[in-house]
Design a protein around this motif. Structure first.
Motif, short mmCIF file in Angstrom:
data_model
loop_
_atom_site.label_atom_id
_atom_site.label_comp_id
_atom_site.label_asym_id
_atom_site.label_seq_id
_atom_site.Cartn_x
_atom_site.Cartn_y
_atom_site.Cartn_z
N ALA A 113 -57.49 80.65 41.02
CA ALA A 113 -58.39 81.81 41.14
C ALA A 113 -57.77 82.89 42.02
CB ALA A 113 -59.73 81.35 41.72
N ARG A 114 -57.15 82.51 43.11
CA ARG A 114 -56.52 83.51 43.98
C ARG A 114 -55.34 84.20 43.29
NH1 ARG A 114 -56.57 79.83 49.52
NH2 ARG A 114 -58.81 80.07 49.94
N THR A 115 -54.59 83.44 42.50
CA THR A 115 -53.46 84.03 41.78
C THR A 115 -53.94 85.00 40.72
OG1 THR A 115 -52.22 81.96 42.15
CG2 THR A 115 -51.37 83.47 40.49
N VAL A 116 -55.02 84.65 40.02
CA VAL A 116 -55.56 85.56 39.00
C VAL A 116 -56.06 86.84 39.66
CG1 VAL A 116 -57.43 85.85 37.34
CG2 VAL A 116 -56.09 83.74 37.36
N GLN A 117 -56.73 86.71 40.81
CA GLN A 117 -57.16 87.91 41.52
C GLN A 117 -55.99 88.80 41.90
OE1 GLN A 117 -59.45 86.52 44.88
NE2 GLN A 117 -61.41 86.84 43.82
N ARG A 118 -54.88 88.20 42.29
CA ARG A 118 -53.73 88.98 42.73
C ARG A 118 -52.99 89.62 41.53
NH1 ARG A 118 -50.98 88.35 47.55
NH2 ARG A 118 -53.01 87.62 48.31
N ILE A 119 -52.86 88.90 40.43
CA ILE A 119 -52.11 89.43 39.28
C ILE A 119 -52.98 90.42 38.48
CG2 ILE A 119 -50.97 88.85 37.11
CD1 ILE A 119 -50.18 86.19 38.33
N ALA A 120 -54.23 90.01 38.20
CA ALA A 120 -55.16 90.85 37.41
C ALA A 120 -54.52 91.20 36.07
CB ALA A 120 -55.57 92.08 38.19
N ASN A 121 -54.39 92.49 35.75
CA ASN A 121 -53.83 92.92 34.47
C ASN A 121 -52.40 93.44 34.62
OD1 ASN A 121 -54.99 92.55 32.02
ND2 ASN A 121 -56.16 94.45 31.97
N GLU A 122 -51.75 93.15 35.73
CA GLU A 122 -50.41 93.66 35.99
C GLU A 122 -49.39 92.94 35.10
OE1 GLU A 122 -47.79 96.13 37.13
OE2 GLU A 122 -49.71 96.21 38.22
N GLU A 161 -65.07 89.93 33.96
CA GLU A 161 -65.63 88.57 33.90
C GLU A 161 -64.70 87.56 34.56
OE1 GLU A 161 -68.88 86.14 32.51
OE2 GLU A 161 -68.57 88.30 32.75
N ALA A 162 -63.40 87.72 34.36
CA ALA A 162 -62.44 86.81 34.99
C ALA A 162 -62.46 86.95 36.51
CB ALA A 162 -61.03 87.08 34.46
N LEU A 163 -62.57 88.17 37.01
CA LEU A 163 -62.61 88.36 38.46
C LEU A 163 -63.90 87.81 39.05
CD1 LEU A 163 -61.07 91.95 38.76
CD2 LEU A 163 -59.95 89.73 39.13
N ARG A 164 -65.01 87.92 38.31
CA ARG A 164 -66.26 87.31 38.77
C ARG A 164 -66.14 85.80 38.84
NH1 ARG A 164 -70.73 88.16 35.12
NH2 ARG A 164 -71.87 87.00 36.73
N ALA A 165 -65.46 85.20 37.85
CA ALA A 165 -65.25 83.75 37.87
C ALA A 165 -64.39 83.35 39.07
CB ALA A 165 -64.60 83.30 36.56
N CYS A 166 -63.41 84.16 39.41
CA CYS A 166 -62.59 83.87 40.59
C CYS A 166 -63.44 83.91 41.86
CB CYS A 166 -61.45 84.89 40.69
SG CYS A 166 -60.25 84.80 39.35
N ASP A 167 -64.31 84.89 41.97
CA ASP A 167 -65.19 84.96 43.14
C ASP A 167 -66.12 83.76 43.21
OD1 ASP A 167 -64.01 87.37 43.78
OD2 ASP A 167 -65.53 88.59 42.73
N ALA A 171 -66.36 81.10 46.24
CA ALA A 171 -67.64 80.91 46.92
C ALA A 171 -68.06 79.45 46.91
CB ALA A 171 -68.72 81.78 46.25
N LEU A 172 -67.86 78.77 45.81
CA LEU A 172 -68.18 77.34 45.74
C LEU A 172 -67.30 76.54 46.70
CD1 LEU A 172 -68.65 76.91 41.89
CD2 LEU A 172 -70.43 76.72 43.63
N GLU A 173 -66.04 76.91 46.79
CA GLU A 173 -65.15 76.20 47.70
C GLU A 173 -65.58 76.42 49.15
OE1 GLU A 173 -62.06 73.60 48.56
OE2 GLU A 173 -62.95 74.17 46.62
#
Length: 457
Positions: A113-122, A161-167, A171-173
């Motif tokens: 999740a943290r990696t997806v947040q950092r890469i995003a659409n880059e 939607e992907a960034l919301r799933a990462c959040d 949050a669950l962690e």
């Protein structure tokens, strides 16, 4: 026309239902549930994460209520883990359109999740900094794979939607960490023996994974060893680095203090003791933690025996020699043995050396590896000793006396007085008389000279 409109409305409803069930709100429902909210409120009312509240005096009813809250907290931790796995699966399916290989390279839900947040659409990975999130080897593999991936950039809706799933995963962690912290602060009264053995943090994690203290006591030691095991990305490294068959108790201080070569053996011993300590706590035995202290002392003693160096062999002194000669075994068997093992006559000749002879320049004779007196220059023959012949046995006793009596005394028993004559045949004569006649014939003074030469006929 009305029928066509009804069919169109039904199709739109089905598509809306499919879209709703595939959204994040349909997957992640735990944090918005009433039970989760009430439980977090109860934790706050019980003291929450305040360390000062742990030592406050309590009644028996409050202790029972707190134990029930700890058990329900452990069950909620298990549900949080399941929720994280569901949201992580949803996130991998959604972000797989952009980077399908990332799920295999980063298998952990939180790291993913943290990696997806950092890469995003880059698309240019040189502009993305991942060194503070992932190991350097994994960062290198992710960068190389992202430059050759077959994925396409996500749309704005899918990316949101992907960034919301990462959040939601993060949050669950964070909620799971808060629940474990609450259990950890109260483990000294809930599971004193388990806390003494592995520490309050690991004890809380074990109870959270198992779903409670009673459930943990029903798990055998071989399964406790792998509780909390997480899948790791090897990134081309050996499988030894993955540490198979190791769970969260591998991080216990009593295991980490051991030499790396003996940590597996220490882990197996600790998992067995954890199962015993959990059973003691589940059924109210040793509430002061004495059983856990005993188990820990036993493991420490065993670890000392394992890691101590091997004792060197001590050189024993020879016994004092006895001045008296040792007793030798005698008898026919020993004589036969000595005769069989004695040096032969041939070897005796080989061992002999002749003096005054010139040896060769450098051969076997110069080194003393010759045949000795058996060589050709020394005769090459061997004188064998004459065989030993056994003398005939002499008669003994009455038989000897009978022979000596019949021989006449002066004779040796071989002379006889019976002779054969040409006239009368067998005649008994006196042997002494025959000797006297011969003496008178040859040696008498009156006989004169007689020649011993036979006369011619």
């Amino acid at each position: 026309d009305d029928d066509d409109d009804d069919d169109g409305n039904d199709l739109d409803a089905q598509l809306a239902r499919i879209t709703a069930t595939s959204s994040l709100d349909a997957v992640a429902t735990l944090r918005r549930s009433t039970r989760y909210t009430e439980h977090m409120t109860a934790i706050g009312a019980a003291g929450g994460l305040d360390p000062e509240h742990e030592g406050a005096p309590r009644t028996e009813e409050q202790r029972k209520a707190e134990y029930g809250l700890i058990v329900s907290t452990n069950q909620l931790v298990v549900e949080v883990d399941e929720e994280v796995r569901r949201v992580h699966r949803y996130l991998t399916e959604l972000y797989g359109k952009k980077f399908p290989e990332l799920a295999e390279l980063v298998p952990g839900p939180v790291d993913y999740a943290r990696t997806v947040q950092r890469i995003a659409n880059e698309t240019d990975m040189t502009l993305v900094e991942l060194n503070d999130l992932l190991p350097s080897a994994t960062v290198m593999v992710v960068s190389v794979t992202a430059s050759t991936t077959s994925g396409q950039p996500l749309s704005e809706a899918d990316l949101g939607e992907a960034l919301r799933a990462c959040d939601e995963v993060l949050a669950l962690e964070e909620a799971k960490a808060s629940l474990l912290r609450f259990v950890e602060l109260r483990m000294s009264r809930t599971a004193p023996n388990l806390t003494v053995l592995v520490g309050s943090r690991l004890a809380a994690q074990l109870m959270g994974i198992a779903g409670g203290l009673l459930e943990l006591s029903r798990i055998p030691g071989c399964n406790i060893q792998v509780l909390g095991k997480e899948k790791r990305a090897l990134s081309g490294f050996s499988s030894v680095a993955a540490m198979p068959h190791t769970g969260i108790i591998f991080n216990a201080d009593i295991v980490q203090d051991m030499d790396p070569a003996f940590r597996r053996k220490a882990l197996r011993g600790l998992s067995a003791k954890v199962a015993l300590a959990a059973r003691c706590d589940a059924y109210g035995q040793s509430p002061d933690g004495s059983a856990g202290e005993t188990f820990r002392a036993q493991l420490s003693h065993k670890h000392e025996k394992i890691t101590e160096p091997q004792q060197a062999r001590t050189k024993k002194a020879l016994p004092v020699p006895d001045e008296r000669p040792s007793r030798k075994r005698g008898g026919r068997r020993q004589r036969k043995l000595k005769e069989r093992l004695a040096t032969t006559e041939m070897m005796k000749q080989v061992n002999k050396r002749s003096f005054g002879t010139v040896a060769a320049d450098y051969d076997d004779e110069a080194q003393g590896l010759d045949l000795g007196m058996l060589s050709e220059k020394d005769g090459g023959s061997m004188r064998m000793p004459p065989p030993k012949r056994k003398a005939p046995s002499q008669p003994q006793g009455p038989k000897k006396r009978a022979v000596s009596a019949g021989s006449g005394g002066a004779t040796n028993g071989l002379a006889s007085s019976l002779v054969f004559t040409p006239v009368q045949g067998l005649e008994l004569v006196d042997p002494g008389r025959k000797v006297e006649e011969a003496n008178k014939k040859w040696f008498d003074t009156s006989s004169g000279f007689l020649s011993a030469t036979p006369r011619p006929k």
